[in-house]
Design a protein around this motif. Structure first.
Motif, PDB file in Angstrom:
ATOM      1  N   GLY A 269     -30.038 -21.362 -29.223  1.00  0.00           N
ATOM      2  CA  GLY A 269     -28.603 -21.133 -29.256  1.00  0.00           C
ATOM      3  C   GLY A 269     -27.974 -21.732 -28.010  1.00  0.00           C
ATOM      4  O   GLY A 269     -28.369 -22.783 -27.524  1.00  0.00           O
ATOM      5  N   SER A 270     -27.011 -21.036 -27.479  1.00  0.00           N
ATOM      6  CA  SER A 270     -26.301 -21.489 -26.287  1.00  0.00           C
ATOM      7  C   SER A 270     -27.226 -21.519 -25.072  1.00  0.00           C
ATOM      8  O   SER A 270     -28.181 -20.753 -24.972  1.00  0.00           O
ATOM      9  N   ASN A 271     -26.895 -22.403 -24.115  1.00  0.00           N
ATOM     10  CA  ASN A 271     -27.676 -22.524 -22.877  1.00  0.00           C
ATOM     11  C   ASN A 271     -27.249 -21.499 -21.828  1.00  0.00           C
ATOM     12  O   ASN A 271     -27.180 -21.803 -20.632  1.00  0.00           O
ATOM     13  N   ILE A 272     -26.980 -20.285 -22.234  1.00  0.00           N
ATOM     14  CA  ILE A 272     -26.616 -19.237 -21.277  1.00  0.00           C
ATOM     15  C   ILE A 272     -27.847 -18.845 -20.470  1.00  0.00           C
ATOM     16  O   ILE A 272     -28.923 -18.596 -21.024  1.00  0.00           O
ATOM     17  N   LEU A 273     -27.691 -18.760 -19.153  1.00  0.00           N
ATOM     18  CA  LEU A 273     -28.766 -18.400 -18.231  1.00  0.00           C
ATOM     19  C   LEU A 273     -28.729 -16.929 -17.834  1.00  0.00           C
ATOM     20  O   LEU A 273     -29.775 -16.299 -17.625  1.00  0.00           O
ATOM     21  N   ASP A 274     -27.540 -16.400 -17.681  1.00  0.00           N
ATOM     22  CA  ASP A 274     -27.357 -15.044 -17.159  1.00  0.00           C
ATOM     23  C   ASP A 274     -26.113 -14.479 -17.839  1.00  0.00           C
ATOM     24  O   ASP A 274     -25.066 -15.137 -17.863  1.00  0.00           O
ATOM     25  N   LEU A 275     -26.221 -13.292 -18.420  1.00  0.00           N
ATOM     26  CA  LEU A 275     -25.102 -12.753 -19.187  1.00  0.00           C
ATOM     27  C   LEU A 275     -24.859 -11.294 -18.819  1.00  0.00           C
ATOM     28  O   LEU A 275     -25.795 -10.484 -18.780  1.00  0.00           O
ATOM     29  N   PHE A 276     -23.599 -10.982 -18.554  1.00  0.00           N
ATOM     30  CA  PHE A 276     -23.153  -9.611 -18.292  1.00  0.00           C
ATOM     31  C   PHE A 276     -22.144  -9.242 -19.376  1.00  0.00           C
ATOM     32  O   PHE A 276     -21.127  -9.922 -19.563  1.00  0.00           O
ATOM     33  N   VAL A 277     -22.446  -8.181 -20.131  1.00  0.00           N
ATOM     34  CA  VAL A 277     -21.552  -7.682 -21.177  1.00  0.00           C
ATOM     35  C   VAL A 277     -21.323  -6.204 -20.910  1.00  0.00           C
ATOM     36  O   VAL A 277     -22.278  -5.425 -20.843  1.00  0.00           O
ATOM     37  N   SER A 278     -20.059  -5.807 -20.803  1.00  0.00           N
ATOM     38  CA  SER A 278     -19.742  -4.424 -20.450  1.00  0.00           C
ATOM     39  C   SER A 278     -18.588  -3.920 -21.310  1.00  0.00           C
ATOM     40  O   SER A 278     -17.578  -4.602 -21.479  1.00  0.00           O
ATOM     41  N   SER A 279     -18.781  -2.727 -21.881  1.00  0.00           N
ATOM     42  CA  SER A 279     -17.705  -2.100 -22.647  1.00  0.00           C
ATOM     43  C   SER A 279     -17.961  -0.605 -22.754  1.00  0.00           C
ATOM     44  O   SER A 279     -19.093  -0.177 -22.991  1.00  0.00           O
ATOM     45  N   ALA A 280     -16.890   0.162 -22.585  1.00  0.00           N
ATOM     46  CA  ALA A 280     -16.969   1.615 -22.773  1.00  0.00           C
ATOM     47  C   ALA A 280     -16.482   2.002 -24.165  1.00  0.00           C
ATOM     48  O   ALA A 280     -16.289   3.188 -24.450  1.00  0.00           O
ATOM     49  N   ASN A 281     -16.299   1.002 -25.048  1.00  0.00           N
ATOM     50  CA  ASN A 281     -15.793   1.273 -26.395  1.00  0.00           C
ATOM     51  C   ASN A 281     -16.669   0.693 -27.500  1.00  0.00           C
ATOM     52  O   ASN A 281     -16.905   1.324 -28.523  1.00  0.00           O
ATOM     53  N   SER A 282     -17.160  -0.509 -27.321  1.00  0.00           N
ATOM     54  CA  SER A 282     -17.906  -1.201 -28.384  1.00  0.00           C
ATOM     55  C   SER A 282     -19.207  -0.466 -28.710  1.00  0.00           C
ATOM     56  O   SER A 282     -19.940  -0.033 -27.815  1.00  0.00           O
ATOM     57  N   THR A 283     -19.479  -0.370 -30.003  1.00  0.00           N
ATOM     58  CA  THR A 283     -20.752   0.216 -30.440  1.00  0.00           C
ATOM     59  C   THR A 283     -21.604  -0.809 -31.183  1.00  0.00           C
ATOM     60  O   THR A 283     -22.729  -0.502 -31.584  1.00  0.00           O
ATOM     61  N   TYR A 284     -21.077  -2.003 -31.373  1.00  0.00           N
ATOM     62  CA  TYR A 284     -21.830  -3.051 -32.064  1.00  0.00           C
ATOM     63  C   TYR A 284     -21.832  -4.306 -31.206  1.00  0.00           C
ATOM     64  O   TYR A 284     -20.783  -4.900 -30.940  1.00  0.00           O
ATOM     65  N   MET A 285     -23.010  -4.686 -30.768  1.00  0.00           N
ATOM     66  CA  MET A 285     -23.174  -5.919 -30.006  1.00  0.00           C
ATOM     67  C   MET A 285     -24.338  -6.701 -30.593  1.00  0.00           C
ATOM     68  O   MET A 285     -25.439  -6.169 -30.745  1.00  0.00           O
TER      69      MET A 285
END
Length: 693
Positions: free
Chosen positions: A153-169
């Motif tokens: 997929g994408s050439n992402i090296l480091d990923l930060f995902v933050s949410s106090a609402n989402s329940t589907y990632m």
């Protein structure tokens, strides 16, 4: 002249650089050459990622589909000088151009590191908006292989995902982040994620999980959760935090850690101790975890049922030291334990399978005769001298293909194995191949070996095996193969009970005894011997041709059934006689109409031998079925084997009579052939066999 060693600089070994990392170091350090993501504290509504931009690479992109709780739009700083406002719930991708990154800034870096340049992207929301679903598992401008294991997929090296609402990632799944080394997903106990199997799957370079997210307390699948995380060395201890709810109340663990080649550490208590009553699949759960030495308690469900898939569970766990406590195959389904323990080559603790109570294989719910495979189950164990007692193999069905293949250090089976029950097997293809050091095998009980190539390489390269006893063989595969069955059995002296008469052409015996130079006796199952239950016998019933012919021993070994007819022989015992022996009576009956029916006398020592019983005159006569060789052995035949006269006569008596043409039995280079009389030789010659002496 001085004999002291030179200590000039060229002869002094240099010290290992202090920044070198070794294979036993499970820590990961973020490269200082990477752009700082400036991760905020807490659980903000924020996504930040670092992307590698290679020259001429179609994966220099970021793609996603993200919605918000209020329908508001997203602001994306792509890091290359472009900022964009994107409507929520829109699939978007942004491609990067290697040549356009020309300087080092806070969001881009032109200085090449490991062959790539870098950009940092950031997704922010407006006001009090919060993320809804977050989906990075969408196609970019280019899609490679259909399988996620091989796709990038994408050439992402480091990923930060933050949410106090989402329940589907959905982070790494069908379009995996193949070069991503760190994934940090932050949430709270109030927005637990519903699909943990979509977070890290096929992230082949993943090495760091700084925050363990909270997941749902409902039944959840962990199918392929860490599948294909090739270089992940450890799971953080927080995965065992009960409040995070990982690995609790699962429905499936299929392939959960498959291809985690370098995984070494799982925290104690990771799986808890409460029985997983709803978990129906452990298929390939730890397959190819080649560095994993210990697995925490595994609370597999027990009790009634045959509804749990256990095959391949520890396949290729070549460093595992102990089968985890809690493992149970009691409710194993029809897939059996195929390859479940294959190449668990360093394991020395098998107490989870048998600790003096009920052994694993004696505690299977599957019904006798149901489909249940043990193929490859116990192969490639290369550190055990003795096969541990784990119960009877009687519930195996189908070809026992490679069941013990390559367990090459074992010398014997545990003494509790008085026999190996493979009466449910349809073949023994490569079943005992490459057991180099095995000196003795328990009696092998078989029955109908009808699978294709049933004796293909069966005992190949058993260098140390001294004798073999097989009982109960009544049929063989239609293609008649015995291909290299005893090849390289260099010390094998006695073969007892193998029926060689099912060959269909001379090539079926190809190199069957190649490099066997010590065979002194071959005892064929058709030979009548006191106390021995010949699996195949010929019965002639006076005046009744329809129930005359070949009879084969029945499944429980206590009688015979006519092949293709209604004749039946059964045996019963009665009170002990004056000599203190049980006496046995045989009964013959035509099961079609009950006539004829004959009973033998009650006699001792005839339990297995109806041909030795005393029958009324002019009723039944018995003769041997020829179960010896049907064609010339070819190659080196039985040359150089020290077979004495009496044992040669058994071979001659059991040679299959030729109806056309002749065959040749090569027994040259054997000094005992000088003991053969002319009458002895005629036994073979009158059957259409030439003797090469």
């Amino acid at each position: 002249m001085s004999f002291l060693p030179s200590i000039s600089p060229g002869n002094v070994k240099g010290k290992v650089p202090t920044d070198w990392k070794f294979d036993n170091d499970t820590t990961w350090t973020r490269p200082t050459e990477w752009i700082d993501l400036n991760i905020p504290s807490g659980v903000p509504e924020k996504i930040i990622g670092l992307v590698a931009v290679f020259p001429s690479d179609s994966h220099n992109y970021v793609s996603f589909n993200i919605d918000t709780n209020d329908g508001s739009s997203l602001t994306v700083n792509w890091g290359d000088g472009t900022t964009e406002t994107i409507a929520e719930d829109t699939t978007v991708f942004h491609a990067y151009d290697y040549d356009s990154i020309t300087s080092d800034t806070s969001t881009a870096k032109s200085t090449v590191f490991r062959g790539y340049k870098q950009v940092k992207f950031e997704i922010t929301l407006t006001g009090s908006a919060a993320f809804g679903s977050i989906n990075f598992d969408v196609a970019g401008p280019f899609v490679t292989h259909a399988s996620s294991l091989y796709r990038r997929g994408s050439n992402i090296l480091d990923l930060f995902v933050s949410s106090a609402n989402s329940t589907y990632m959905d982070i790494s799944d069908n379009y995996p982040f193949s070069i991503c080394e760190q994934i940090e997903i932050r949430n709270t106990s109030s927005n637990r994620l519903t699909s943990p199997s979509l977070l890290y799957q096929s992230a082949k370079s993943l090495q760091s999980i700084p925050f363990v997210p909270f997941i749902t307390t409902s039944n959840v699948t962990f199918r392929q959760t860490f599948y294909g995380c090739h270089v992940l060395r450890r799971l953080p201890d927080d995965f065992a935090d009960p409040d995070k709810y990982w690995f609790t109340n699962p429905t499936s663990y299929q392939e959960a850690f498959r291809y985690c080649y370098k995984l070494e550490y799982l925290p104690n208590g990771l799986f808890g101790t409460t029985e997983w009553s709803s978990c129906g699949s452990f298929y390939l759960m730890f397959a190819d975890c080649r560095a994993l030495k210990y697995i925490p308690y595994l609370p597999m469900r027990t009790g009634a049922g045959t509804d749990t898939r256990c095959d391949y569970l520890f396949y290729n766990c070549s460093s595992l030291k102990a089968i985890p406590q809690g493992f149970s195959a009691e409710r194993a389904d029809t897939n059996g334990i195929d390859r479940t323990f294959y190449n668990v080559s360093k394991c020395t603790d098998w107490s989870a399978l048998y600790d003096g109570g009920v052994a694993m294989l004696d505690n299977l719910n599957i019904a006798q005769g149901s489909t249940f495979s043990m193929s490859y189950a116990f192969g490639q164990w290369d550190n055990l001298l003795e096969f541990p007692y784990i119960g009877s193999f009687s519930k195996h069905s189908g070809d026992a293909y490679a069941m013990f293949l390559g367990s090459n250090k074992m010398v014997r089976f545990n003494s509790q194995y008085t026999h190996i029950d493979l009466t449910g097997a349809t073949g023994l293809r490569q079943a005992f191949q490459d057991l180099y050091c095995m000196e003795e095998l328990p009696e092998i009980k078989v029955r109908s070996l009808t699978a294709s190539n049933a004796f293909y390489y069966t005992f190949y390269n058993m260098y140390a095996l001294r004798s073999l006893k097989m009982t109960g063989m009544i049929s063989h595969t239609g293609n008649g193969e015995y291909y290299r069955c005893f090849y390289n059995c260099r010390t094998l002296a006695v073969i007892d009970g193998v029926d060689f008469s099912f060959a269909t052409e001379a090539s079926d015996y190809y190199q069957v005894f190649h490099v066997c130079r010590d065979i002194s006796a071959i005892r064929f199952p058709g030979t009548f011997r006191a106390g021995y239950a010949s699996p195949r016998i010929n019965v002639t019933v006076n005046g009744h041709a329809d129930v005359s012919g070949e009879y084969q021993i029945n499944a429980n070994g206590e009688g015979y059934t006519q092949v293709g007819g209604n004749g039946n022989l059964s045996v019963v015992s009665q009170a002990i006689n004056e000599a203190g022996d049980l006496e046995y009576q045989w009964t013959f009956i035509d099961n079609f109409d009950g006539s004829p029916s004959h009973n033998s006398d009650y006699e001792a020592d005839t339990q297995n031998t109806p041909h030795l019983a005393t029958w009324p005159s002019n009723t039944l006569t018995f003769s041997e079925v020829e179960t010896g060789f049907k064609y010339s052995l070819g190659n080196d035949g039985l040359r150089y084997c020290p077979i004495q006269r009496e044992d040669m006569l058994e071979i001659f008596n059991q040679l299959v009579t030729q109806t056309s043409g002749t065959q040749t039995l090569d027994i040259r280079n054997n000094s005992y052939t000088a003991d053969l009389t002319a009458a002895d030789k005629l036994i073979a010659e009158n059957k259409g066999w030439n003797l090469s002496l």
